[in-house]
Design a protein around this motif. Sequence first.
Motif, PDB file in Angstrom:
ATOM      1  N   ARG A 243       0.808  -1.217   0.000  1.00  0.00           N
ATOM      2  CA  ARG A 243       0.000   0.000   0.000  1.00  0.00           C
ATOM      3  C   ARG A 243       0.843   1.271   0.000  1.00  0.00           C
ATOM      4  O   ARG A 243       0.525   2.241  -0.691  1.00  0.00           O
ATOM      5  CB  ARG A 243      -0.926  -0.009   1.217  1.00  0.00           C
ATOM      6  N   GLU A 244       1.923   1.302   0.741  1.00  0.00           N
ATOM      7  CA  GLU A 244       2.751   2.507   0.834  1.00  0.00           C
ATOM      8  C   GLU A 244       3.424   2.862  -0.493  1.00  0.00           C
ATOM      9  O   GLU A 244       3.843   3.999  -0.711  1.00  0.00           O
ATOM     10  CB  GLU A 244       3.792   2.386   1.936  1.00  0.00           C
TER      11      GLU A 244
ATOM     12  N   PRO B 109       0.561   4.867  -5.778  1.00  0.00           N
ATOM     13  CA  PRO B 109       0.441   6.322  -5.966  1.00  0.00           C
ATOM     14  C   PRO B 109      -0.896   6.825  -5.445  1.00  0.00           C
ATOM     15  O   PRO B 109      -1.888   6.086  -5.400  1.00  0.00           O
ATOM     16  CB  PRO B 109       0.522   6.484  -7.485  1.00  0.00           C
ATOM     17  N   ASN B 110      -0.920   8.064  -5.021  1.00  0.00           N
ATOM     18  CA  ASN B 110      -2.149   8.700  -4.585  1.00  0.00           C
ATOM     19  C   ASN B 110      -2.933   9.179  -5.793  1.00  0.00           C
ATOM     20  O   ASN B 110      -2.359   9.632  -6.773  1.00  0.00           O
ATOM     21  CB  ASN B 110      -1.851   9.902  -3.678  1.00  0.00           C
TER      22      ASN B 110
END
Length: 78
Positions: free
Chosen positions: A72-73, A76-77
């Motif tokens: 998850r980290e 990309p947002n």
Amino acid sequence: MRKIYQAFSQMIKKFNFLIVMTTCASFEKLIARFSLVGHPNIFTNQEFDWVETLEANWSRIRQELDEILKHREELPNF
């Protein structure tokens, strides 16, 4: 002078909002007008031939998502 600037700034924000909303409404009408599947509020599953395949493979899709979410980290947002 500061009050004039604030009032002008608020007016510009409202104007921009109206432009965006008008543009979005126009696009929605255009899309609905030329849609190949119509524009009802709710579509039935039978209107799309891929729904049955998607539903039949939901657990495999979920497994793929679980693997992706392990990183998850790194995603990309949006």
